[in-house]
Design an enzyme around this catalytic site. Structure first.
Site, PDB file in Angstrom:
ATOM      1  N   ASP A 155       0.846  -1.187   0.000  1.00 42.81           N
ATOM      2  CA  ASP A 155       0.000   0.000   0.000  1.00 42.81           C
ATOM      3  C   ASP A 155       0.885   1.242   0.000  1.00 42.81           C
ATOM      4  O   ASP A 155       1.928   1.269   0.648  1.00 42.81           O
ATOM      5  CB  ASP A 155      -0.901   0.003   1.238  1.00 42.81           C
ATOM      6  CG  ASP A 155      -1.756   1.250   1.291  1.00 42.81           C
ATOM      7  OD1 ASP A 155      -2.539   1.460   0.348  1.00 42.81           O
ATOM      8  OD2 ASP A 155      -1.604   2.040   2.238  1.00 42.81           O
ATOM      9  N   HIS A 163       4.680   4.074  -3.517  1.00 37.92           N
ATOM     10  CA  HIS A 163       5.557   5.145  -4.003  1.00 37.92           C
ATOM     11  C   HIS A 163       6.007   6.075  -2.883  1.00 37.92           C
ATOM     12  O   HIS A 163       6.937   6.851  -3.084  1.00 37.92           O
ATOM     13  CB  HIS A 163       4.841   5.947  -5.097  1.00 37.92           C
ATOM     14  CG  HIS A 163       3.498   6.442  -4.678  1.00 37.92           C
ATOM     15  ND1 HIS A 163       2.397   5.614  -4.679  1.00 37.92           N
ATOM     16  CD2 HIS A 163       3.087   7.643  -4.206  1.00 37.92           C
ATOM     17  CE1 HIS A 163       1.356   6.307  -4.232  1.00 37.92           C
ATOM     18  NE2 HIS A 163       1.743   7.531  -3.938  1.00 37.92           N
ATOM     19  N   ASP A 175     -10.111   1.684  -4.601  1.00 37.80           N
ATOM     20  CA  ASP A 175     -10.082   3.031  -4.023  1.00 37.80           C
ATOM     21  C   ASP A 175     -10.381   4.094  -5.075  1.00 37.80           C
ATOM     22  O   ASP A 175     -10.028   5.245  -4.917  1.00 37.80           O
ATOM     23  CB  ASP A 175      -8.739   3.299  -3.328  1.00 37.80           C
ATOM     24  CG  ASP A 175      -7.554   2.853  -4.157  1.00 37.80           C
ATOM     25  OD1 ASP A 175      -7.761   2.493  -5.336  1.00 37.80           O
ATOM     26  OD2 ASP A 175      -6.430   2.844  -3.624  1.00 37.80           O
TER      27      ASP A 175
END
Length: 1505
Positions: free
Chosen positions: A524, A527, A625
């Site tokens: 999750d 980045h 999401d």
């Protein structure tokens, strides 16, 4: 048995590839090989891939051993290897300084079911579940069953751990504890219960499960963070955040004031409704907040105390400490590490250096202090303005946030400002009672409290993902650029476990719990996760589960940055989303982008270069999401967009709720309802149960099955066709069975109820035979209640279902009106589909085979190709009617071919082909091939194949007609003999090829040619010397030059040999029907010197003969060439231009010496080689003036001609060329036709020539009237040329030895001088040259050297002259590349030290290090390649005499120089080395593309090594 897959990584100096992705599979072998910049160097490849039986440790590197399969000094085949058996990310680098490095990623192997069968990554169909919506653990299977019944084989769970106070799926309160919500009252479930459930799903449902790991943050209410505040960014461990915290508290107090109505009179009510209210917020910030909090004070100095400190130093007479100053330093503010207001200082040493008083008087000191005061006030002003810029940005960010959250239609519309919904999200936790702003500020200086002000996490638009935005140097918090998650605290790991032991240990435990139970993880917020943290945690996970499947979604904005994460973390699949496409065209492009080869792709060799790849995709119709597609597109688009995704050749998937047509986003934060359960008897309006009739579940089941079937059965070729604006057709093709599945999807991005879609659907042509309709489906309305959001269950729209039929015949289709079969040419059967009911939202998929005849022929063709590659077994069929020519393997036919036959099969340039009445194949709209033989085709295909460039004109030509196919077979059949048999073999193979669909012809044509070509090469090398057979790839490439250059043309190029000679090849002349000799002759170079009278040149032939014929083992053909040229001797010379003997020109002084050197080499290299001395030579010109005689008229043994050549030189050769004048040379001046070659009686040196002719290989004649150089040679080299003196000395030494062995009858030469007969022994001549060479040719460092007659002309010392006794004396002193030739053939002439120095000077001045090739240059004219061979051979010879260290360095030089030639040969479509290049290695259009002597001399270097 499939061949082992080997990938080759070529290492190049300074090549940093950390941002390049190299993906490999387990079972592959990776070979590291040296690129041209590294060959010859002692390179060590280090890797952290563990040795067999050892554990992986990221920082533990080992050195790989080099393997040299040929055991030679040549580095072209040297490699080190890794057998890849463990998945993950591995690093390699070479040399201690890491002069090059990169990563490789090895994919995991996933196994499922009780039998543990492999689930290929491209087979994955995954569905995401929000774990908190599954309810108690004992109800999970009822809810998860929906995924099983819809055909998914993997589930992605959001974290199963205890959630934080916000109830967000990604804000975890305790990373180690199972969410207590999963345990009903009176029951406590544990991780063991979860493990049992996952195991049951794996074994009974064939489903694997992955879950998220969240490393970046923890819930703000996590108990452990309160005990261990050092795990977050607080004001004690990160004091740089203090100014941002002060601003954050001030904004909180503004929230309270707005909520309490205190700003109402300033035009700012609690309910913000318009842009005036936003303007009022800006006013409050600039008038009330910023002046009050004075953030600039954290970055400024207090001026007066600094000035006082400076004054004291000046009064005490202090001087700057020079040892501290690194050059003159600019005065600057030094930031207080504790970030106290006005806590900063300046460097007094810099101040003392910058501000120097004019004297020691109080006035001078005061002046100096005033200068400092002014500078400090300037610096404070600079910091004030910097903070003002930060505040401007903060104001903009606050206004944008408020606008989105409270005004925007697409925002959450939060309503009035309250303490629950503040003006902006707080950036820091504040776990204390409410107080005044001033009281809050006091807490900042109380470490036991300020350690609990923890920075929240979030994300920063457009930020560098490799930078941690909470660390010092970042201004994200003070500029309010963070889109903040107010429920989560950002975790502070530091650089390693030692910086925060509790956090690292806690998160490692969390990782191990996850890896123990789940086959994979989704990283999750990947980045924003510090790379070193994720690397460490994934290593811990892989220790427990080596085949860990790692997925992530990256928002870096660049593929190159994505690769940093993929390569370092070993990410298996990157999440991609169809919802990112704005239209159907882009959706189709994504399918093409994310996997598969083009339809009709070439079969790639199992050993091939490792090429960069894009990350493996997990392509989802929507992620959990993101917004709901029904809201953005339409309910009718769910099915066709899903179908487009399912046809992608990669992992695919969806999120729970999409298939039930839930018309809103299922929020990861606020959703608390449960998913509906599976019940086959569920009613449409039942909100808590679903079945196959709910939403598009039935369609998804069919699509998931199809997706998994296509991946498991090798349908790895993809074609995407944009039929019209809304219709996308995706083809998946299996390259072994040539079955296809074509899915035609009509998208509905806009709702058909409100948008007018056209009724005109264009017909489609589908090549082949439609076997069945795999499925046809569309979304339809049904009788049901209208959608109402249920309070307890997440329910979809009951008014829609899928109408679906599977595995029906075309005639039973409702979507297709008719399908006509048409034929496109003799082998292309096409079905034209006319659609009737392809309404928006519908999908139809066809299973297509080739028509039965094509299918059979492809199977038979594959059967015949198995001899070349076992991969063709799949889909092959035995041939009941095998033509006779195909009954034996091709090797058997080719083994009867000679190397002269191979020249025709493989090579022959256009002028050679034209001489035989043909020509090279010309591709219309492109260009002709370089060769008529297979190499011409293979050179083009070598460029096309790796890129699968099926749009290339070459492939177009193959698809459009049989011209090229017929050219290959007919060209060989017309030759007769064994070549005709090979032509018939091609013809029989092509008979199958011509009757298969045209789109498949390029790949099968390539397969046939590659098989034939490799077979031909194997047969070729078996006929050559053991040096070639056991040699490296480079040796073999160069040896092929022998086949390229040595040929028998339609017209004999060599004069006939003596009829008394045995073993001479004969043939029957097609025209005269007479028997004639057909000896192999050598072309000087292709294409310019390949045919007619310009094919054979004495000098070129004998410079190249040792390398191309003796080293390669072509002894008989070498003998014939030596004897043929011997037959044309005249005036004691061998011709320069042979012109079949009758048109010979005797205008060169060196050809005879190269010829004599070749006879010597023949005698020493060939078994019983001295027998050649007795061979009869038919003299064409027994006297200088005789007319050409026919073979057999006058025969002499070869040794007589050797003696004659020596005697004629000693006597003195002087004549004028026959037919002198423009008819034989348009540029030569009259004097140039006068030929002289003699021996100096004092020195023994051969000399000759004049300044108007060029009798050596440097024979460029001036041609320009304008430049006034017409008839003036660039390099006349009259006098004694150094290489001729060396060749003469070599011959003398050899003849003396032969005489002593009784193999040469002459020991002296008889000459006539002034009417007297004199004689000189060979020994005496040899001795004279030996005694005088060093004296006359060496240019010593001694200015008083008695042997130096012209010290004024010496401009380089320590070299050997290029000539001695030139008519223009300065010419002798030029540094040219000729003395190394003398060194190689007569090393005894040189002293080792002088030779070595001269070679080093030559290397520095003449050796051009070029982009591609090392060549020899002189006089700024084109650079020649062949002398490099002699230069390197001389270096090797003398290096051996100077010890191991020098020899090792020389070997490095040799390998490094030759590696450029190797690269050039590999890339060259001519498969050769050029004659010359322009300056700096640029292409020279006047040069031959491949030259005999260039190939030969380089091959000789490798032979010497």
């Amino acid at each position: 048995m499939t061949a082992k897959q080997i990938r080759v990584m070529v290492l190049n100096d300074m090549e940093k590839l950390e941002r390049t992705l190299f993906r490999l599979e387990q079972g592959f072998e990776l070979q590291f090989r040296l690129g041209p910049t590294l060959q010859g160097k002692h390179v060590h490849v280090h890797t952290n891939y563990p040795a067999e039986g050892e554990r992986f440790e990221r920082h533990k590197f080992r050195v790989l051993d080099w393997i040299n399969p040929t055991g030679r000094e040549d580095d072209s085949d040297k490699f080190c290897t890794l057998d890849l058996k463990i998945s993950g990310s591995y690093q390699y680098y070479f040399d201690k300084e890491k002069s090059g490095d990169g990563y490789i990623v090895v994919d995991p192997v996933l196994r499922v079911g009780e039998d543990n069968h492999v689930l290929p990554l491209d087979c994955i169909s995954i569905q995401t579940y929000l774990s908190k919506c599954l309810g108690p653990l004992d109800e999970w299977l009822d809810r998860l069953r929906v995924a099983k019944e819809a055909g998914y084989n993997m589930i992605h769970f959001t974290p199963l751990q205890t959630l934080g106070v916000s109830r967000s799926c990604y804000s975890l309160a305790d990373q180690l504890e199972l969410n207590p919500d999963f345990s009903p009252p009176g029951q406590t479930y544990t991780w063991t219960d979860v493990a049992n459930l996952l195991e049951k799903m794996k074994n009974e449902w064939n489903m694997l499960c992955i879950t998220d790991v969240v490393y970046n943050h923890t819930a703000a209410n996590s108990k452990w963070i309160k005990k261990h505040p050092e795990c977050g960014y607080n004001l004690v461990n990160s004091p740089h955040l203090k100014p941002a915290w002060v601003l954050d508290r001030a904004l909180w107090h503004v929230t309270c004031a707005i909520a309490d109505g205190k700003y109402k009179d300033k035009g700012l009510p609690a309910l913000i409704q318009n842009h005036e209210h936003l303007h009022a917020i800006r006013g409050v910030l600039w008038q009330d907040v910023f002046p009050k909090i004075k953030l600039w004070e954290f970055f400024q100095v207090k001026v007066e105390p600094m000035v006082e400190q400076f004054r004291t130093l000046l009064q005490s007479g202090a001087k700057p400490d020079r040892s501290k100053a690194e050059g003159k330093q600019q005065l600057k503010i030094i930031q207080d590490p504790q970030f106290r207001r006005f806590g900063n200082t300046v460097d007094m040493n810099s101040a003392l250096e910058t501000f120097v008083p004019h004297g020691s008087s109080p006035g001078a000191i005061e002046d100096c202090c005033n200068w400092l005061r002014r500078r400090l006030e300037e610096l404070n002003g600079e910091h004030y303005h910097e903070i003002k810029h930060h505040q401007e940005q903060a104001t903009n960010c606050i206004a944008e946030t408020v606008s989105y959250e409270r005004l925007a239609d697409h925002g959450p519309k939060l309503g009035p400002v309250t303490r629950k919904h503040p003006l902006v999200t707080r950036y820091f936790t504040f776990p204390f009672e409410e107080a005044t702003f001033e009281q809050d500020l006091e807490l900042m200086n109380q470490p036991e409290k300020s350690c609990h002000f923890l920075a929240h996490n979030g994300w920063v638009m457009g930020d560098d993902p490799l930078r941690n935005f909470a660390e010092p140097g970042s201004n994200v918090y003070i500029r309010r650029e963070l889109i903040c998650w107010g429920d989560s605290v950002k975790l502070r790991y530091g650089n390693g476990p030692e910086d925060c032991p509790y956090l690292w240990a806690h998160m490692q435990k969390y990782t191990e719990i996850t890896a123990k139970h789940f086959v994979g993880v989704r990283l999750d917020n990947c980045h924003s996760t510090p790379l070193h943290v994720a690397e460490f945690m994934l290593s811990a996970a892989r220790t427990l589960r080596p085949d860990l499947y790692v997925v992530a979604e990256l928002f870096t904005g660049s593929e190159e940055l994505d690769n940093v994460f993929v390569t370092r973390l070993g990410i298996s699949s990157l999440i991609r989303e169809a919802m990112s496409a704005g239209d159907s065209h882009e959706e189709g492009r994504l399918v093409y982008r994310y996997g598969g080869e083009p339809v009709g792709a070439f079969l790639q060799p199992s050993l091939r270069p490792l090429v960069p790849s894009i990350a493996h995709a997990m392509f989802l119709d929507v992620t959990h999401d993101n917004e709901c597609p029904i809201q953005i597109r339409s309910v009718y688009d769910s099915l066709p967009s899903s179908a487009i995704v399912s046809m992608a050749c990669c992992a695919t998937g969806s999120t729970r709720g999409y298939d039930e047509l839930v018309p809103h986003q299922i929020s990861v934060v606020s959703e608390e309802r449960f998913y509906s359960k599976w019940n086959p008897q569920a009613k449409p309006s039942s909100p808590d149960e679903v079945n196959l009739q709910s939403g598009i579940i039935a369609g998804k089941l069919a699509l998931n099955r199809l997706h998994q079937e296509l991946a498991s059965k090798g349908f790895n070729q993809v074609f995407v066709d944009q039929v019209d604006v809304d219709i996308v057709a995706v083809t998946r093709h299996c390259p072994s069975t040539h079955q296809s599945v074509v899915a035609v999807c009509r998208t509905a991005f806009k709702n058909p109820k409100h948008h007018r879609y056209t009724d005109e659907v264009p017909p489609m042509c589908i090549p082949g035979k439609i076997e069945e309709v795999v499925l046809e489906a569309r979304t339809v309305e049904r009788q049901a209640d209208s959608y109402k959001k249920d309070e307890r269950s997440i329910n979809g729209m009951p008014g829609y279902t899928v109408e679906i039929k599977e595995h029906i015949q075309l005639k039973d289709s409702k979507v297709v009106r008719q399908a006509g079969v048409t034929s496109r040419g003799r082998s292309e059967f096409v079905q034209e589909i006319v659609f009737e009911q392809l309404t928006p939202g519908s999908v139809i998929a066809f299973r297509v085979s080739l028509d039965p005849k094509s299918q059979e022929l492809v199977g038979v063709l594959r059967h015949h190709l198995i001899q070349f590659n076992p991969l063709y077994k799949a889909g092959s069929l035995p041939d009941p009617n095998t033509p006779g020519i195909l009954k034996n393997p091709l090797t058997q036919i080719m083994s009867k071919m000679t190397l002269a036959d191979m020249n025709i099969l493989l090579f022959r340039c256009d002028s050679e082909e034209k001489e035989d009445g043909g020509g090279c194949y010309n591709i219309p709209g492109w260009k002709p091939l370089k060769y008529g033989g297979l190499q011409g085709l293979l050179s083009v295909m070598a460029d096309i194949r790796p890129k699968n460039d099926l749009g290339h004109p070459f492939c177009d030509n193959l698809r459009q007609g049989d011209w090229m196919i017929d050219y290959v077979s007919n060209r060989l059949i017309s030759r007769g003999g064994t070549l005709a048999e090979v032509g018939q073999w091609f013809q029989a193979m092509f008979a199958y090829l011509k009757h298969i669909p045209r789109y498949l012809i390029p790949c099968y044509f390539d397969a046939i040619l590659v098989g034939a070509y490799t077979t031909a090469l194997d047969v070729t090398f078996k006929q050559m010397s053991s040096f070639v057979q056991n040699g490296s790839t480079f040796v073999k490439l160069l040896a092929l030059g022998s086949v390229q250059m040595c040929a028998v043309g339609r017209f004999p190029a060599l004069p006939p040999l003596s009829p008394a000679l045995s073993d001479v090849p004969y043939r029957v002349n097609e025209i005269t029907k007479q028997k004639e000799q057909c000896c192999v002759s050598m072309a000087a170079g292709l294409p310019h010197f390949s045919a007619g009278i310009f094919r054979c040149w004495g000098r070129d032939t004998f410079i190249a003969l040792r390398g191309l014929m003796l080293v390669t083992g072509r002894h008989m053909e070498a003998r014939n060439i030596i004897l043929a040229f011997a037959g044309t001797m005249r005036h004691g010379l061998i011709p320069n231009l042979l012109g079949e003997g009758v048109g010979a020109r005797f205008n060169c002084r060196d050809a005879v010496w190269w010829w004599l050197q070749c006879i010597q080499d023949y005698c020493t290299m060939v078994p019983s080689g001295t027998d050649i001395l007795q061979c009869p030579v038919s003299r064409m010109y027994p006297t200088d003036d005789s007319k050409p005689l026919t073979a057999g008229t006058v025969d002499q043994p070869l040794y007589e001609l050797i003696h004659e050549a020596m005697e004629r030189h000693m006597q003195g050769i002087e004549f004028r060329e026959r037919n002198a004048g423009p008819q034989i040379d348009n540029n030569m001046r009259d004097e140039g036709f006068n030929i002289v070659a003699k021996v100096n009686p004092d020195t023994g040196f051969v000399y000759g020539g004049n300044r108007f002719n060029c009798g050596t290989w440097m024979d460029k004649m001036g041609e320009s009237e304008r430049a006034r150089n017409k008839g003036i040679p660039a390099t006349p080299r009259d006098g004694s040329a150094v290489e001729i003196v060396g060749l003469c000395k070599s011959t003398l030494r050899w003849l003396v030895a032969l005489h002593k062995q009784g193999l040469f009858p002459y020991n002296s030469l008889a000459i006539h001088k002034d009417g007297k007969q004199l004689s000189m022994s060979y020994e005496e001549w040899d001795r004279k040259v030996q005694q005088n060479f060093e004296k006359m040719f060496y240019v010593s460092h001694d200015p008083n050297d008695p042997n130096e007659k012209h010290p004024e002309l010496v401009h380089k010392q320590g070299i050997y002259k290029d000539s001695y006794g030139a008519s223009s004396t300065w010419c002798d002193y030029q540094l040219r590349p000729n003395f190394p030739i003398a060194m190689v053939v007569a090393p005894e002439l040189f002293t080792v030290e002088h030779a070595w120095e001269a070679l080093n000077i030559s290397e520095e001045k003449l050796l051009e290090s070029l982009n591609e090739l090392y060549c020899i240059t002189w006089n700024n004219i084109p650079e020649w390649l062949w002398p490099i061979g002699y230069f390197l051979r001389a270096k090797i010879y003398f290096a051996k005499k100077l010890g191991k260290d020098t020899y090792d360095k020389t070997v490095y030089l040799v390998k490094n120089v030759l590696s450029r030639h190797y690269v050039h040969m590999e890339r060259s479509s001519w498969k050769g080395l050029p004659e010359l290049t322009n300056e700096n290695g640029q292409y020279c259009p006047f040069s031959c593309e491949t030259q005999a002597w260039s190939l030969a001399t380089v091959l000789e270097v490798l032979h010497d090594l």
